[in-house]
Each structure stands twice: as C-alpha cells, then as structure tokens.
Scaffold this motif. Structure first.
Motif, short mmCIF file in Angstrom:
data_model
loop_
_atom_site.label_atom_id
_atom_site.label_comp_id
_atom_site.label_asym_id
_atom_site.label_seq_id
_atom_site.Cartn_x
_atom_site.Cartn_y
_atom_site.Cartn_z
N LEU A 43 140.71 15.76 80.42
CA LEU A 43 140.75 16.56 79.20
C LEU A 43 140.93 15.63 78.01
CD1 LEU A 43 143.16 19.40 80.41
CD2 LEU A 43 140.65 19.38 80.47
N THR A 44 139.96 15.60 77.12
CA THR A 44 140.01 14.70 75.97
C THR A 44 140.57 15.43 74.75
OG1 THR A 44 137.76 15.27 75.29
CG2 THR A 44 138.04 13.42 76.82
N VAL B 261 148.89 23.67 82.99
CA VAL B 261 148.06 23.24 81.87
C VAL B 261 148.57 23.93 80.60
CG1 VAL B 261 146.35 25.09 82.06
CG2 VAL B 261 145.65 22.86 81.15
N ILE B 262 148.32 23.32 79.46
CA ILE B 262 148.74 23.88 78.17
C ILE B 262 147.50 24.06 77.29
CG2 ILE B 262 150.10 23.52 76.06
CD1 ILE B 262 151.95 21.72 77.77
N LEU B 263 147.23 25.30 76.88
CA LEU B 263 146.12 25.56 75.97
C LEU B 263 146.59 25.33 74.54
CD1 LEU B 263 144.27 28.78 77.23
CD2 LEU B 263 143.86 26.38 77.80
N ALA B 264 145.91 24.41 73.84
CA ALA B 264 146.25 24.10 72.45
C ALA B 264 144.98 23.85 71.66
CB ALA B 264 147.17 22.88 72.40
N THR B 265 143.95 24.68 71.90
CA THR B 265 142.70 24.49 71.17
C THR B 265 142.86 24.83 69.69
OG1 THR B 265 141.86 26.75 71.47
CG2 THR B 265 141.44 25.16 73.25
N SER B 266 143.95 25.52 69.37
CA SER B 266 144.25 25.85 67.98
C SER B 266 145.70 25.49 67.66
CB SER B 266 144.00 27.33 67.69
OG SER B 266 144.13 27.61 66.32
N TYR C 156 151.55 16.44 70.60
CA TYR C 156 150.76 16.01 71.75
C TYR C 156 151.55 15.11 72.71
CZ TYR C 156 146.80 14.39 74.52
OH TYR C 156 145.95 14.12 75.57
N GLU C 157 152.24 14.13 72.19
CA GLU C 157 152.93 13.18 73.06
C GLU C 157 153.95 13.88 73.95
OE1 GLU C 157 155.59 9.05 72.84
OE2 GLU C 157 154.79 9.95 71.01
N GLN C 158 154.75 14.76 73.37
CA GLN C 158 155.76 15.47 74.16
C GLN C 158 155.13 16.47 75.12
OE1 GLN C 158 159.07 15.07 74.41
NE2 GLN C 158 158.93 13.29 73.07
N LEU C 159 154.14 17.20 74.66
CA LEU C 159 153.50 18.20 75.51
C LEU C 159 152.77 17.55 76.68
CD1 LEU C 159 152.04 20.72 72.89
CD2 LEU C 159 154.01 21.06 74.39
N SER C 160 152.16 16.41 76.44
CA SER C 160 151.41 15.74 77.51
C SER C 160 152.31 15.25 78.63
CB SER C 160 150.60 14.57 76.94
OG SER C 160 151.46 13.58 76.41
N LYS C 161 153.60 15.15 78.36
CA LYS C 161 154.55 14.79 79.41
C LYS C 161 154.86 15.98 80.31
CE LYS C 161 156.85 11.33 76.48
NZ LYS C 161 158.11 10.97 75.77
N ILE C 162 154.55 17.18 79.81
CA ILE C 162 154.83 18.40 80.57
C ILE C 162 153.65 18.79 81.44
CG2 ILE C 162 155.38 20.86 80.37
CD1 ILE C 162 156.69 20.19 77.65
N ALA C 163 152.45 18.78 80.85
CA ALA C 163 151.25 19.19 81.58
C ALA C 163 150.01 18.72 80.83
CB ALA C 163 151.22 20.72 81.74
N ILE D 62 146.67 18.84 78.62
CA ILE D 62 146.48 19.65 77.41
C ILE D 62 145.00 19.91 77.15
CG2 ILE D 62 146.82 19.75 74.92
CD1 ILE D 62 149.24 17.91 75.33
N VAL D 63 144.66 21.17 76.94
CA VAL D 63 143.33 21.55 76.49
C VAL D 63 143.37 21.62 74.97
CG1 VAL D 63 141.47 23.23 76.64
CG2 VAL D 63 143.00 22.90 78.59
N SER D 64 142.79 20.64 74.32
CA SER D 64 142.89 20.49 72.88
C SER D 64 141.61 20.95 72.18
CB SER D 64 143.15 19.01 72.56
OG SER D 64 142.94 18.72 71.19
N PHE D 65 141.68 21.04 70.85
CA PHE D 65 140.45 21.16 70.07
C PHE D 65 139.74 19.81 70.15
CE2 PHE D 65 144.10 20.32 67.24
CZ PHE D 65 143.74 19.10 66.67
#
Length: 344
Positions: free
Chosen positions: A55-56, A137-142, A150-157, A159-162
């Motif tokens: 996931l980029t 997974v964490i949806l964060a397209t918006s 991002y840094e903290q969330l990516s440690k959890i799961a 990330i589906v980003s915009f």
C-alpha cells in the motif's frame, strides 16, 4: 474557506478551517459488528487482489500480508466508503456531540447494525483507541491529518491512503472507493457501488429532461464573503450529471478568486440560482438580509422565481461527497431543482 457551524451537532459539522474537516460520527460506542452480515454483503464482490499487497502513500509504504478482516477508519468519508462496501469498521471517529448522518444510519441498518464503536476525535486521531481495536488495516483515503498521523498509524496496521501529492483534495469519492476496494479485496464491489450511484443520477436526469442545458449558479454565504462555488474548473459533476451547465460568468472565478461583492450579486444570475446559508447568523449575510436586498431581488433568476435555498444539512455532503451521501443529496436536491427550474 471556513466551514459552517451547526445548531444541531452533526458528524459533518464544519469547523472553521478550509484545510481541515473534522470528521466524526455519532452514536455512543457500542456493539460488535456482525461477521455474518458482512460476509453476505461481501460475497457478491468477488476477490481479485493478491497478497502480500503493498500500500503506497505520499508518506511511505505499508504491506498487507493477507486479506484484511478488521477495518478501522479515521474519517467520515472513509466510514461511508467502508459501509458502501458492506464493511462495518471496528472503530471510527466521533467528534464531540456529533450525530450519525442519515445515510450512514440507513447503511448500518442494511448491514444489520445500529451502533458503531467510536473514539472521541475532538483532539485528533486517538492512536491508543485504534490500536486497542486491533485492526488489520486502516482506511485513510480522506485522512485530513494523515501527514501528522501516518507514522503512528503505520505502527498499528497497514494504511490505505489517498494517492498523489494532491490526493487529499484531488481524488474523487469514486477513486477513493476504488482504492479501498483494491486493498480489501472488494474491487468488484467498489465498481458496483460507483456504477450504482451513476445509475441513480442517470435515472434522475431521465426523469427531469427539463434540466438538460439549463445553466446554474451555486453560491454559499460564508462569514467573510459570498462565495461563488460553481466556478469553471471546480467539481461541478453533481449538477452536470443531471444535465445542468455553467453560465458564462463561471469562467470569471477560480479557486483563488471566488468572492462576490454585495454590489455585484447580479453575477450570480443563471437559469437556476442556488444559495446556501450554512453559517446562519455568522455569515456575511443572513438569508433574510440577502433576500430583502434590492440588488439581489433584481437578479433575473430571483425575480423570475428560479432561486432556491440549499438546506444546511445538504451543504456539507454536497461539498464533501461520498458513495453514500451522493444518493442522499440527490434525493434532497432534485425536488428543489425541479421547483427552481419551473419557477414556482
């Protein structure tokens, strides 16, 4: 541009800065999701994603080792995307006293749910609460603060980003939905959702042939100015899918030049004129003040009764569309537009 305050709290209460939409949802933290209901909703989607899946994002990469089952969301747009795909998140944001939007209530009921587990997003994303929900997974397209989160969330799961440097504001709801669908192995379902919304617009346009070729102007009364929203180059797809077009005056405005002076309100004229007053008494003009203004009354669209008000509850989802809110707004606005076109 500042976002409108609301007298009745809503998940989409617009909170003061044009760059940040505090996205939350209503209802108190509640019951677990129904795996059976979600499985039934997803069974028609088909699986085409291959895992591990990278996931980029503009902030880095994360990897989904296998198809995710537990999904967290960090914005209301991502909540709507998840629900449209038949997925009830394990955790979602809740801003203060906000309430669930009506289209979300309907979607939840359709999935056999009535409540959502939430965290209070008044002070931003709650990393601890999200981690405790143990999402795959964490949806964060918006995700409006994803650059900070991002840094903290990516440690959890993962990330589906915009996508892309301007993806936060540049991606459409359909593109965000497709991005989420690919990550969740629900690409076919995502396309079904997009096609379903398109079909609703096609049906509405067919039912109202009088919309075809009519020009329209949409303006919002903000605290510091009258804002020309439907400028040439903005996202006017909602109205254009119904057959409406922009008047010549729309080309005079842009993202950096949207202000309309009180002395120049005639520039708002079109076959149909829509005005929103989401800031109420905090707006540059109240509805009563503008409608009693002699210059405004002389605008041909107003004098000919082709002027209509965009309800406060519609202004925000119209500005920040999702696969669920688009159809809800369509149902609300089509009768308003029909009346304005008829001049009745």
């Amino acid at each position: 541009m500042p976002r409108p305050a609301r007298t009745t709290p809503s998940r989409r209460a617009l909170l003061g800065s044009a760059a940040v939409l505090s996205l939350a949802l209503g209802g108190l933290a509640a019951c677990s999701t129904s795996e059976e209901t979600q499985a039934a909703a997803q069974s028609t989607a088909g699986g085409s994603s291959t895992y591990p899946l990278t996931l980029t994002s503009p902030f880095g990469e994360t990897t989904l080792e296998e198809k995710p089952e537990k999904v967290a969301v960090v914005s209301s747009v991502d909540l709507d995307i998840a629900l449209s795909l038949g997925v009830v998140p394990v955790i979602s944001p809740l801003y203060g006293e906000a309430e669930l939007d009506p289209w979300e209530t309907t979607a939840l009921e359709g999935l056999g749910e009535s409540d959502l587990t939430t965290y209070d997003s008044t002070d931003g994303v709650d990393y601890e609460a999200i981690a405790a929900a143990a999402p795959d997974v964490i949806l964060a397209t918006s995700g409006w603060t994803l650059d900070e989160d991002y840094e903290q969330l990516s440690k959890i799961a993962p990330i589906v980003s915009f996508q892309g440097a301007d993806g936060l504001t540049g991606m459409t709801w359909a593109e965000r939905t497709a991005e989420a669908g690919k990550a969740l192995d629900l690409a076919a379902k995502a396309q079904e959702v997009v096609d379903g919304v398109a079909a609703k617009f096609e049906a509405a346009a067919a039912a109202h042939p009088e919309f075809a070729g009519r020009t329209y102007t949409y303006a919002v009364i903000h605290p510091e100015q009258i804002t020309y929203e439907s400028y040439d180059g903005s996202d006017t797809s909602f109205f254009e899918r119904l057959g409406f077009t922009l008047p010549a005056a729309a080309s005079r405005f842009s993202a950096g030049n949207q202000a309309v002076s009180r002395e120049n309100v005639d520039v708002l004229d079109a076959d149909v004129l829509l005005v929103g007053y989401p800031f109420g008494d905090e707006g540059l003009l109240t509805r009563s003040a503008l409608e009693s203004d002699a210059l405004f009354q002389q605008v041909p669209a107003v004098a000919g009764k082709h002027y209509a008000v965009v309800d406060d509850l519609v202004a925000s989802p119209l500005a920040y569309p999702t696969p669920l809110s688009e159809v809800w707004v369509l149902d609300q606005l089509v009768p308003v537009l029909a009346t304005a076109v008829a001049g009745s």
